[in-house]
Design a protein around this motif. Structure first.
Motif, short mmCIF file in Angstrom:
data_model
loop_
_atom_site.label_atom_id
_atom_site.label_comp_id
_atom_site.label_asym_id
_atom_site.label_seq_id
_atom_site.Cartn_x
_atom_site.Cartn_y
_atom_site.Cartn_z
N THR A 174 72.36 71.65 22.35
CA THR A 174 73.17 70.59 21.73
C THR A 174 72.32 69.44 21.23
O THR A 174 72.82 68.57 20.53
CB THR A 174 74.23 70.07 22.73
N SER A 175 71.04 69.42 21.58
CA SER A 175 70.14 68.39 21.05
C SER A 175 69.42 68.96 19.84
O SER A 175 69.69 70.08 19.41
CB SER A 175 69.14 67.95 22.13
N PRO B 119 62.42 69.55 18.32
CA PRO B 119 62.14 68.18 18.74
C PRO B 119 60.71 67.71 18.52
O PRO B 119 60.44 66.51 18.56
CB PRO B 119 62.45 68.21 20.24
N GLN C 285 70.70 69.81 31.01
CA GLN C 285 69.54 69.17 30.41
C GLN C 285 68.27 69.72 31.02
O GLN C 285 68.25 70.14 32.17
CB GLN C 285 69.61 67.66 30.63
N ASP D 177 63.16 65.67 26.25
CA ASP D 177 64.35 66.19 26.92
C ASP D 177 65.16 67.03 25.95
O ASP D 177 65.20 66.74 24.74
CB ASP D 177 65.21 65.05 27.47
N VAL D 178 65.81 68.05 26.49
CA VAL D 178 66.64 68.94 25.71
C VAL D 178 68.02 69.00 26.37
O VAL D 178 68.11 69.17 27.59
CB VAL D 178 66.04 70.37 25.66
N SER D 179 69.07 68.84 25.58
CA SER D 179 70.44 68.97 26.09
C SER D 179 71.00 70.31 25.65
O SER D 179 70.69 70.80 24.56
CB SER D 179 71.32 67.86 25.53
#
Length: 165
Positions: free
Chosen positions: A81-82, A86, A54, A100-102
């Motif tokens: 995966t995100s 965004p 993340q 946040d980025v996954s």
């Protein structure tokens, strides 16, 4: 007019032609002449705190922006995966956007890429920032090519072409 007068007049005109064709104004220096080699980019600061799977991204807008779109992608095996987009919208100068980025990292070192595009003060601009994720493998640490130092003291990586063996 006699031939001597015509010859003298022609000579005077030939001597004054270079003066008439020169300009007193200075030309704009090229980036190399001015020392400015930075590319034009969107006036936005992109920071990231990267973890194992993340990252926390912070955008700071240094100018008003409309039609902003933020895209997240990966290089060298990293898979986002995100949501890959965004952030969209408009921002005022000094606005901050955090998210946040996954992701699933690639083998060894991979890269998380944040691309910001939009209209800043009437001009469509973009900025691409990348952030290291993980530790390079032994294979990734092998340096292809040779590093030399340029005239300005900056290191330059000379890579072999696809045809060179």
């Amino acid at each position: 007019m006699n031939l001597k007068a015509i010859a003298a007049l022609s000579s005077l005109l030939a001597l004054t032609a270079p003066v008439a064709c020169t300009s007193q104004s200075k030309s704009n220096p090229t980036p190399a002449e001015s020392g400015d080699t930075q590319k034009v980019a969107a006036p936005v600061q992109v920071d990231a705190k990267v973890g194992e799977n993340q990252a926390h991204i912070v955008l700071r807008f240094d100018a008003p922006a409309t039609d902003v779109q933020v895209n997240i992608s990966g290089v060298d095996g990293l898979k986002v995966t995100s949501v890959p987009t965004p952030v969209t919208g408009s921002f005022t100068e000094d606005s901050v956007s955090e998210f946040d980025v996954s992701f699933t990292p690639g083998a060894g070192r991979s890269l998380l890429v944040v691309t910001v595009t939009g209209v800043f003060r009437g001009t469509h601009l973009s900025k691409v920032s990348s952030f290291n994720v993980g530790t390079p493998t032994a294979e990734q640490q092998k340096a292809a090519g040779t590093t030399v130092t340029g005239d300005d003291g900056q290191p330059i990586k000379v890579l072999p072409s696809a045809d060179a063996e």
